[in-house]
Design a protein around this motif. Sequence first.
Motif, mmCIF file in Angstrom:
data_model
loop_
_atom_site.group_PDB
_atom_site.id
_atom_site.type_symbol
_atom_site.label_atom_id
_atom_site.label_comp_id
_atom_site.label_asym_id
_atom_site.label_seq_id
_atom_site.Cartn_x
_atom_site.Cartn_y
_atom_site.Cartn_z
ATOM 1 N N LEU A 113 1.106 -1.143 -0.089
ATOM 2 C CA LEU A 113 0.115 0.108 -0.025
ATOM 3 C C LEU A 113 0.892 1.229 0.029
ATOM 4 C CD1 LEU A 113 -2.773 -1.123 2.673
ATOM 5 C CD2 LEU A 113 -2.846 -1.330 0.054
ATOM 6 N N PRO A 114 0.383 2.207 -0.816
ATOM 7 C CA PRO A 114 1.096 3.506 -0.928
ATOM 8 C C PRO A 114 1.163 4.205 0.342
ATOM 9 C CG PRO A 114 -0.708 3.508 -2.220
ATOM 10 C CD PRO A 114 -0.518 2.240 -1.748
ATOM 11 N N THR A 115 2.023 5.309 0.827
ATOM 12 C CA THR A 115 2.069 6.125 2.247
ATOM 13 C C THR A 115 0.603 6.912 1.909
ATOM 14 O OG1 THR A 115 3.608 7.258 1.021
ATOM 15 C CG2 THR A 115 4.513 5.777 2.345
ATOM 16 N N ASN A 116 0.234 7.176 1.032
ATOM 17 C CA ASN A 116 -0.692 8.209 1.197
ATOM 18 C C ASN A 116 -2.139 7.689 1.346
ATOM 19 O OD1 ASN A 116 -0.999 7.206 -1.373
ATOM 20 N ND2 ASN A 116 -1.377 9.009 -2.582
ATOM 21 N N VAL A 117 -2.408 6.178 1.677
ATOM 22 C CA VAL A 117 -3.728 5.728 2.063
ATOM 23 C C VAL A 117 -3.506 5.303 3.447
ATOM 24 C CG1 VAL A 117 -4.245 5.042 -0.575
ATOM 25 C CG2 VAL A 117 -3.249 3.328 1.052
ATOM 26 N N HIS A 118 -4.651 4.870 4.121
ATOM 27 C CA HIS A 118 -4.749 4.451 5.358
ATOM 28 C C HIS A 118 -4.907 3.006 5.371
ATOM 29 C CE1 HIS A 118 -4.434 8.466 6.536
ATOM 30 N NE2 HIS A 118 -5.717 8.803 6.039
ATOM 31 N N PHE A 119 -4.488 1.943 6.115
ATOM 32 C CA PHE A 119 -4.611 0.766 6.409
ATOM 33 C C PHE A 119 -5.068 0.629 7.464
ATOM 34 C CE2 PHE A 119 -2.824 -3.665 6.484
ATOM 35 C CZ PHE A 119 -3.852 -4.324 6.383
ATOM 36 N N VAL A 120 -6.513 0.145 7.914
ATOM 37 C CA VAL A 120 -7.236 -0.270 9.046
ATOM 38 C C VAL A 120 -7.644 -1.650 8.923
ATOM 39 C CG1 VAL A 120 -8.446 0.486 10.886
ATOM 40 C CG2 VAL A 120 -7.735 2.209 9.309
ATOM 41 N N PRO A 121 -6.982 -2.898 9.281
ATOM 42 C CA PRO A 121 -7.532 -4.172 9.298
ATOM 43 C C PRO A 121 -8.881 -4.255 10.171
ATOM 44 C CG PRO A 121 -5.197 -4.035 9.452
ATOM 45 C CD PRO A 121 -5.583 -2.775 9.684
ATOM 46 N N ALA A 122 -9.710 -5.121 9.946
ATOM 47 C CA ALA A 122 -11.020 -5.406 10.742
ATOM 48 C C ALA A 122 -11.347 -6.735 10.635
ATOM 49 C CB ALA A 122 -11.965 -4.317 10.483
ATOM 50 N N HIS A 123 -12.079 -7.207 11.571
ATOM 51 C CA HIS A 123 -12.671 -8.779 11.429
ATOM 52 C C HIS A 123 -14.017 -8.600 12.153
ATOM 53 C CE1 HIS A 123 -12.532 -12.949 13.062
ATOM 54 N NE2 HIS A 123 -13.402 -12.988 12.115
ATOM 55 N N PRO A 124 -15.121 -8.673 11.175
ATOM 56 C CA PRO A 124 -16.506 -8.744 11.817
ATOM 57 C C PRO A 124 -16.808 -10.329 12.170
ATOM 58 C CG PRO A 124 -16.627 -8.848 9.182
ATOM 59 C CD PRO A 124 -15.167 -8.522 9.901
ATOM 60 N N MET A 125 -16.761 -10.375 13.516
ATOM 61 C CA MET A 125 -17.146 -11.751 14.285
ATOM 62 C C MET A 125 -18.660 -12.311 13.989
ATOM 63 S SD MET A 125 -14.320 -12.258 15.869
ATOM 64 C CE MET A 125 -14.590 -13.396 17.220
ATOM 65 N N ALA A 126 -19.153 -12.537 12.698
ATOM 66 C CA ALA A 126 -20.104 -12.970 12.430
ATOM 67 C C ALA A 126 -20.241 -13.930 11.161
ATOM 68 C CB ALA A 126 -21.102 -11.955 12.184
ATOM 69 N N GLY A 127 -21.003 -14.566 10.638
ATOM 70 C CA GLY A 127 -21.150 -15.491 9.671
ATOM 71 C C GLY A 127 -22.240 -16.482 10.024
ATOM 72 N N THR A 128 -22.586 -17.136 8.823
ATOM 73 C CA THR A 128 -23.294 -18.364 8.639
ATOM 74 C C THR A 128 -22.639 -19.459 7.973
ATOM 75 O OG1 THR A 128 -24.400 -18.246 6.526
ATOM 76 C CG2 THR A 128 -25.340 -16.759 8.145
ATOM 77 N N GLU A 129 -23.251 -20.470 7.678
ATOM 78 C CA GLU A 129 -22.711 -21.751 7.208
ATOM 79 C C GLU A 129 -22.718 -21.850 5.620
ATOM 80 O OE1 GLU A 129 -25.461 -21.592 8.997
ATOM 81 O OE2 GLU A 129 -26.826 -22.859 8.630
ATOM 82 N N HIS A 130 -23.517 -20.703 5.149
ATOM 83 C CA HIS A 130 -23.840 -20.527 3.738
ATOM 84 C C HIS A 130 -22.596 -19.415 2.802
ATOM 85 C CE1 HIS A 130 -27.513 -22.805 4.176
ATOM 86 N NE2 HIS A 130 -27.882 -21.780 4.635
#
Lengths: 304, 304
Positions: A113-130
């Motif tokens: 990623l270039p230095t002029n963008v922001h990197f903010v990882p995330a993880h939604p703890m939700a899901g289904t079996e589909h």
Amino acid sequence: MSQPYEKVALIGLGLIASSMFWAMKRHDPSVHVTGFARSAATRDIAREIGLCDAVCDSLVETVQDADLVVLCVPVGVMGDVAAEIGPHLKAGATVSDVGSVKQAVIDAVAPHLPTNVHFVPAHPMAGTEHSGPRSGFAELFDNRWCLIVPVEGSDAQAVKTLTDFWISIGSNTAHMDPEHHDLVVAVTSHAPHLIAYTMVGVADDLGRVSDSEVINYSAAGFRDFTRIAASDPTMWRDVFLNNKEATLEILGRFTEELFALQRAIRTGDGDHLHDYFTRTRAIRRGIIEAGQDTDAPNFGRSAK
Amino acid sequence: MSQPYEKVALIGLGLIASSMFWAMKRHDPSVHVTGFARSAATRDIAREIGLCDAVCDSLVETVQDADLVVLCVPVGVMGDVAAEIGPHLKAGATVSDVGSVKQAVIDAVAPHLPTNVHFVPAHPMAGTEHSGPRSGFAELFDNRWCLIVPVEGSDAQAVKTLTDFWISIGSNTAHMDPEHHDLVVAVTSHAPHLIAYTMVGVADDLGRVSDSEVINYSAAGFRDFTRIAASDPTMWRDVFLNNKEATLEILGRFTEELFALQRAIRTGDGDHLHDYFTRTRAIRRGIIEAGQDTDAPNFGRSAK
């Protein structure tokens, strides 16, 4: 709360991305969402069901005007996608992801990623079996938790805006560092999935009990395992390969405990078993009280 | 179908017995049901909620006029109950049970029964994570399977009448010999329960992840395990102590498979993982098609 981003790009159009789309539109129909999937068949389905305002045929077109780009692809290919989009991102944009592991994703994505963008990882703890573009629904994240995992040097305002974004589509949010995140999900998600896959595989393999017996008599406990063991194989392969250490640590602890309980069965130590089984009820009560599951018998499944 | 038995006695008034009562009354209100529980508190609750036509204070009174006596107590005390009621049973009556193991129950109960009564063991493959006299409901057995496990010399008519009885309260039925029964339930029920108990215990024990983290982030897979790990501790202690061999055999197979998958994670063998995870989806489809579970995402749990 207004829409935190005017233009959002979703890379990968499976369960999470499609649910994000419907949830964003529920919150504010004015948001403009572009989408991309590697498979032409998936893109066709997305167009057919109105998933995304524009389904693009190239990554560059998908991301070039976006204020937020979310990587919703299996963890194992996030680095490749980041390398491809890196040179085409808008200055000041935020890049995030929804991967179930965080340290490996950070290691794979950040360098591209270039230095002029922001990197903010995330993880939604939700899901289904589909899985797949048809599986999404606007309510998936309601009252579930999204873990925001800032990297070193993440811009505070960019982190806050991404947090607001997840709240706007129904989530609770918490911040966590990558290492702790990977351990927490090893316990609450990765080890349980591997164990469920294993148990279902054993039942399928057992020559002396037929598959139809396993299937017909599954209501006595087994069927609960099969739901999560039906989840997307590619996604889960990548999860385990990219969260090796924490998963193996938890599985080691699990095996140790399982051996102790097996020994109690073999030696007839009823007190050990009874004490253990009593203690586990409290955790269930906590989950019900926190609104993370239903107290209706059988999860409220109706008899059929 | 008319009521197969005019007078039924239920010994033990937990989830299964109370559901049997409501299901019998749904089928034919004219059936007369007596009930007994060792605990005075349970008997009081039963009287308060109208569970049974008569709640008796002694075993003898409960069983003496009954055409069918059903032992609904933990597997470990069935022999004691049989010894107490044996001399007081009506000639020609049928004695059955709902225990989750069959060979051990047969060994414990049969010697105490007089030759002029019929003994026809059975096992309804249905349950929820709740227990006690208030937990029953008439629909528990609908489209679930009840395994009838005749003993050597069981009277064919007595077996048929008990089969009709289970059909009348909603069940499908199948006949099975005790040894095969105990293996089938080790796979579909006993091993999954022990594994769920173990995983929940590990999560509870892990110092580096707090209980509130486990609880809040449980929707990513873990919570499915907690439902069955909340089941009645006494019942499950007795199940494991009385189905040792089959349970330990299945757990041995499980551990072997789990080690193979752990090894695949450690060595990065993604193909092995992907193949395994693909295969387990088929079992889930079979369960849905057999009407033993719902295909609604998350079991149809509503977002809260």
